[in-house]
Design an enzyme around this catalytic site. Structure first.
Site, PDB file in Angstrom:
ATOM      1  N   ASN A 145       3.883  -3.166  11.423  1.00 33.22           N
ATOM      2  CA  ASN A 145       2.539  -3.693  11.175  1.00 33.22           C
ATOM      3  C   ASN A 145       2.620  -5.078  10.554  1.00 33.22           C
ATOM      4  O   ASN A 145       3.533  -5.392   9.804  1.00 33.22           O
ATOM      5  CB  ASN A 145       1.717  -2.726  10.310  1.00 33.22           C
ATOM      6  CG  ASN A 145       1.779  -3.056   8.835  1.00 33.22           C
ATOM      7  OD1 ASN A 145       1.081  -3.940   8.346  1.00 33.22           O
ATOM      8  ND2 ASN A 145       2.659  -2.357   8.107  1.00 33.22           N
ATOM      9  N   PHE A 149      -2.956  -7.730   4.647  1.00 31.81           N
ATOM     10  CA  PHE A 149      -3.951  -7.455   3.593  1.00 31.81           C
ATOM     11  C   PHE A 149      -5.382  -7.609   4.099  1.00 31.81           C
ATOM     12  O   PHE A 149      -6.202  -8.335   3.517  1.00 31.81           O
ATOM     13  CB  PHE A 149      -3.757  -8.391   2.393  1.00 31.81           C
ATOM     14  CG  PHE A 149      -2.580  -8.059   1.507  1.00 31.81           C
ATOM     15  CD1 PHE A 149      -1.870  -6.884   1.638  1.00 31.81           C
ATOM     16  CD2 PHE A 149      -2.186  -8.943   0.507  1.00 31.81           C
ATOM     17  CE1 PHE A 149      -0.777  -6.585   0.817  1.00 31.81           C
ATOM     18  CE2 PHE A 149      -1.113  -8.655  -0.333  1.00 31.81           C
ATOM     19  CZ  PHE A 149      -0.407  -7.472  -0.164  1.00 31.81           C
ATOM     20  N   SER A 208       4.659  -7.082   0.220  1.00 31.17           N
ATOM     21  CA  SER A 208       4.198  -7.052   1.607  1.00 31.17           C
ATOM     22  C   SER A 208       4.833  -8.231   2.331  1.00 31.17           C
ATOM     23  O   SER A 208       4.810  -9.364   1.832  1.00 31.17           O
ATOM     24  CB  SER A 208       2.680  -7.183   1.694  1.00 31.17           C
ATOM     25  OG  SER A 208       2.334  -7.465   3.040  1.00 31.17           O
ATOM     26  N   ASN A 210       3.716  -9.507   4.991  1.00 39.91           N
ATOM     27  CA  ASN A 210       2.738 -10.088   5.918  1.00 39.91           C
ATOM     28  C   ASN A 210       1.794 -11.106   5.291  1.00 39.91           C
ATOM     29  O   ASN A 210       0.883 -11.584   5.947  1.00 39.91           O
ATOM     30  CB  ASN A 210       1.927  -8.960   6.569  1.00 39.91           C
ATOM     31  CG  ASN A 210       2.834  -8.022   7.350  1.00 39.91           C
ATOM     32  OD1 ASN A 210       3.689  -8.475   8.103  1.00 39.91           O
ATOM     33  ND2 ASN A 210       2.665  -6.725   7.147  1.00 39.91           N
ATOM     34  N   THR A 211       1.981 -11.410   4.021  1.00 40.72           N
ATOM     35  CA  THR A 211       1.243 -12.505   3.396  1.00 40.72           C
ATOM     36  C   THR A 211       2.282 -13.569   3.062  1.00 40.72           C
ATOM     37  O   THR A 211       3.159 -13.324   2.229  1.00 40.72           O
ATOM     38  CB  THR A 211       0.521 -12.014   2.118  1.00 40.72           C
ATOM     39  OG1 THR A 211      -0.479 -11.069   2.510  1.00 40.72           O
ATOM     40  CG2 THR A 211      -0.132 -13.156   1.368  1.00 40.72           C
ATOM     41  N   LYS A 249       5.681  -2.597  -6.963  1.00 42.52           N
ATOM     42  CA  LYS A 249       6.209  -2.155  -5.658  1.00 42.52           C
ATOM     43  C   LYS A 249       7.060  -3.259  -5.047  1.00 42.52           C
ATOM     44  O   LYS A 249       6.581  -4.364  -4.813  1.00 42.52           O
ATOM     45  CB  LYS A 249       5.068  -1.792  -4.712  1.00 42.52           C
ATOM     46  CG  LYS A 249       5.553  -1.273  -3.359  1.00 42.52           C
ATOM     47  CD  LYS A 249       4.442  -0.653  -2.552  1.00 42.52           C
ATOM     48  CE  LYS A 249       4.944  -0.155  -1.199  1.00 42.52           C
ATOM     49  NZ  LYS A 249       3.879   0.456  -0.404  1.00 42.52           N
ATOM     50  N   ASN A 278       8.494  -1.119   0.037  1.00 41.73           N
ATOM     51  CA  ASN A 278       7.568  -1.499   1.102  1.00 41.73           C
ATOM     52  C   ASN A 278       8.271  -1.440   2.474  1.00 41.73           C
ATOM     53  O   ASN A 278       9.386  -0.951   2.575  1.00 41.73           O
ATOM     54  CB  ASN A 278       7.028  -2.905   0.810  1.00 41.73           C
ATOM     55  CG  ASN A 278       5.560  -3.025   1.162  1.00 41.73           C
ATOM     56  OD1 ASN A 278       5.168  -2.652   2.268  1.00 41.73           O
ATOM     57  ND2 ASN A 278       4.764  -3.529   0.252  1.00 41.73           N
TER      58      ASN A 278
HETATM   59  C1  LIG Z   1      -0.139   0.390   9.002  1.00 39.74           C
HETATM   60  C2  LIG Z   1       0.471   0.234   7.636  1.00 39.74           C
HETATM   61  C3  LIG Z   1      -0.218  -0.449   6.648  1.00 39.74           C
HETATM   62  C4  LIG Z   1       0.346  -0.598   5.371  1.00 39.74           C
HETATM   63  N1  LIG Z   1      -0.357  -1.244   4.408  1.00 39.74           N
HETATM   64  C5  LIG Z   1       0.157  -1.336   3.161  1.00 39.74           C
HETATM   65  C6  LIG Z   1      -0.583  -1.941   2.117  1.00 39.74           C
HETATM   66  O1  LIG Z   1      -1.722  -2.358   2.289  1.00 39.74           O
HETATM   67  N2  LIG Z   1       0.011  -2.044   0.890  1.00 39.74           N
HETATM   68  C7  LIG Z   1       1.265  -1.567   0.645  1.00 39.74           C
HETATM   69  O2  LIG Z   1       1.766  -1.673  -0.485  1.00 39.74           O
HETATM   70  N3  LIG Z   1       1.972  -0.953   1.610  1.00 39.74           N
HETATM   71  C8  LIG Z   1       1.444  -0.827   2.856  1.00 39.74           C
HETATM   72  N4  LIG Z   1       2.159  -0.198   3.828  1.00 39.74           N
HETATM   73  C9  LIG Z   1       3.522   0.302   3.505  1.00 39.74           C
HETATM   74  C10 LIG Z   1       3.495   1.760   3.091  1.00 39.74           C
HETATM   75  O3  LIG Z   1       2.748   1.956   1.911  1.00 39.74           O
HETATM   76  C11 LIG Z   1       4.927   2.264   2.859  1.00 39.74           C
HETATM   77  O4  LIG Z   1       5.503   1.533   1.802  1.00 39.74           O
HETATM   78  C12 LIG Z   1       5.802   2.111   4.108  1.00 39.74           C
HETATM   79  O5  LIG Z   1       5.057   2.359   5.271  1.00 39.74           O
HETATM   80  C13 LIG Z   1       7.009   3.026   4.086  1.00 39.74           C
HETATM   81  O6  LIG Z   1       6.617   4.374   4.102  1.00 39.74           O
HETATM   82  P1  LIG Z   1       6.621   5.282   5.446  1.00 39.74           P
HETATM   83  O7  LIG Z   1       7.932   5.060   6.119  1.00 39.74           O
HETATM   84  O8  LIG Z   1       6.398   6.687   4.965  1.00 39.74           O
HETATM   85  O9  LIG Z   1       5.473   4.788   6.276  1.00 39.74           O
HETATM   86  C14 LIG Z   1       1.617  -0.045   5.101  1.00 39.74           C
HETATM   87  C15 LIG Z   1       2.303   0.654   6.101  1.00 39.74           C
HETATM   88  C16 LIG Z   1       1.743   0.805   7.355  1.00 39.74           C
HETATM   89  C17 LIG Z   1       2.496   1.571   8.410  1.00 39.74           C
END
Ligand SMILES: Cc1cc2nc3c(=O)[nH]c(=O)nc-3n(C[C@H](O)[C@H](O)[C@H](O)COP(=O)(O)O)c2cc1C
Length: 399
Positions: A145, A149, A208, A210-211, A249, A278
């Site tokens: 992704n 934000f 993140s 992506n910023t 985080k 993350n």
């Molecule tokens: C579609 C998507 C959006 C995410 N948005 C955020 C976010 O807004 N803030 C954040 O700290 N992590 C975000 N994450 C990261 C997740 O919180 C997590 O750290 C990461 O996906 C690893 O966990 P997983 O393998 O169980 O998905 C996002 C992940 C995905 C897949």
């Protein structure tokens, strides 16, 4: 800039994970008595796979808002965990990103999660990156992704959290800075001042991918100043909001030297915990969906597990019990959740596997945790935390 350094990566990235013991969606029987959940899960997930991942996500949130979810049965007392002054009924949390705008935290708690982290929330509303910006790697059980934000902003999220603040259940909020903010530290301070009375904890997101430039906040001098400011902001609202815990985080892509600095600052500034971590900018060479893997953004799900769990263990040995850790990244089964705790997590979170394996995963993980307690003759989950960290961190890191 802090980012992915191909010359200092952990060897673990080069090793493909073992074949999936069972990657199928979890059967309806796992829902026990909750027929509503079973039906919701069984019929919606195959349909959702046919539409664009972001549209599927909006539909799933709408379904959660409307579904008449029953109250979950109480968790076994041995699953309870205490951390940062909070008592969690079980250690399994929803990772942020799933409910960015705090639309359904109580519905998520009713699914059986022990806590929910909403967000990332930014002070002002912002659109995020252009679509498409979420991609499924079905064969790898992973997601890329680059949402960037997308947030409805503080003014939209605050009243939602205020309206449910008295309803119980642990709801934390993940905080982010606006992309065009001239002072990113001030953004976190603004959010803390406004949200402290209505949330259980803060997660300061400096990871993140992506910023642009956000991960630079992890560089030691900048990170020290930022951490001082957020802890001070929490202290200023303590009288009216209580001691809201502040967690940081981090990215799984840090070098071990960078991790040394971050943990040093976090300990000195007395943060309440860290979340590891993350999504990753890395693309392991063994990914099957190589074309989709080339999309820019953060990779999550199954391929992230080994890297994120190694980083968690590395963090655990450096923290020396100064504060608890939340482990997140690639949990997709009971055994992976148990492994995360054994690597150093007092609490765990997940997101991607809910897409691929469904809501039955929550019950499966609870059962696996109970079995792990039973097998080891443990009285409480705390006794599992970090037991594997010394052996894991003794493995070679550099290529
Ligand atoms: C579609 C998507 C959006 C995410 N948005 C955020 C976010 O807004 N803030 C954040 O700290 N992590 C975000 N994450 C990261 C997740 O919180 C997590 O750290 C990461 O996906 C690893 O966990 P997983 O393998 O169980 O998905 C996002 C992940 C995905 C897949």
């Amino acid at each position: 800039m802090i980012g992915w350094d191909p010359f200092s990566h952990p060897l673990i990235l080069l090793r493909a994970p073992p074949p999936l013991a069972d990657s199928r969606p979890i059967s309806e029987s796992k829902f026990g008595k909750s027929a509503v959940l079973g039906v919701l899960d069984r019929f919606t997930r195959p349909l959702l796979r046919l539409v664009d991942p972001e549209d599927a996500h909006s539909l799933a949130l709408a379904a959660l808002r409307l579904a008449p979810l029953p109250r979950p049965s109480a968790d076994d007392a041995r699953l309870a965990v205490t951390a940062f002054g909070l008592t969690f009924p079980n250690p399994i949390g929803v990772a942020p990103g799933l409910d960015k705008n705090a639309l359904v935290p109580d519905a998520l708690l009713r699914l059986g999660f022990g806590f929910v982290e909403v967000g990332t929330v930014t002070p002002r509303p912002q659109q995020g990156n252009p679509r498409p910006r979420v991609f499924r790697l079905q064969a790898d059980q992973a997601i890329v992704n680059r949402l960037g934000f997308n947030s409805e902003g503080l003014d939209a999220v605050l009243p939602r959290l205020a309206a449910r603040a008295g309803s119980g259940g642990i709801v934390g909020v993940n905080l982010g800075a606006n992309k065009d903010s001239p002072d990113r530290g001030a953004d976190y301070v603004t959010l803390i001042a406004a949200l402290a009375p209505v949330v259980s904890y803060f997660a300061v997101n400096v990871s993140s991918p992506n910023t642009p430039g956000l991960r630079d906040l992890q560089q030691s001098g900048v990170f020290d100043e930022l951490t001082a400011r957020v802890v001070e902001a929490r202290e200023r609202v303590r009288a009216r909001a209580g001691p809201t815990p502040v967690l940081i985080k981090i990215a799984p892509d840090l070098t071990l030297g960078e991790l040394d600095d971050i943990v040093g600052v976090a300990r000195r500034r007395r943060v309440d915990g860290m979340i590891v971590g993350n999504t990753t900018l890395a693309r392991p060479p063994w990914l099957r969906e190589q074309t989709i893997a080339q999309e820019a953004g953060g990779l999550s799900g199954r391929p992230l597990f080994a890297l994120a769990t190694r980083m968690l263990a590395e963090t655990f040995v450096r923290v020396e019990d100064a504060f608890p850790l939340i482990g997140v990244g690639g949990i997709d089964s009971g055994p992976t959740a148990v492994a995360k705790m054994r690597a150093g997590a007092r609490l765990v979170q997940l997101y991607s596997a809910l897409v691929f394996r469904g809501l039955g995963l929550i019950t499966e993980i609870k059962q696996a945790l109970m079995e792990a307690l039973h097998r080891g003759g443990h009285q409480a989950l705390d006794e599992l935390v970090g037991v594997d960290a010394p052996a894991m961190t003794a493995e070679p890191w550099l290529q």
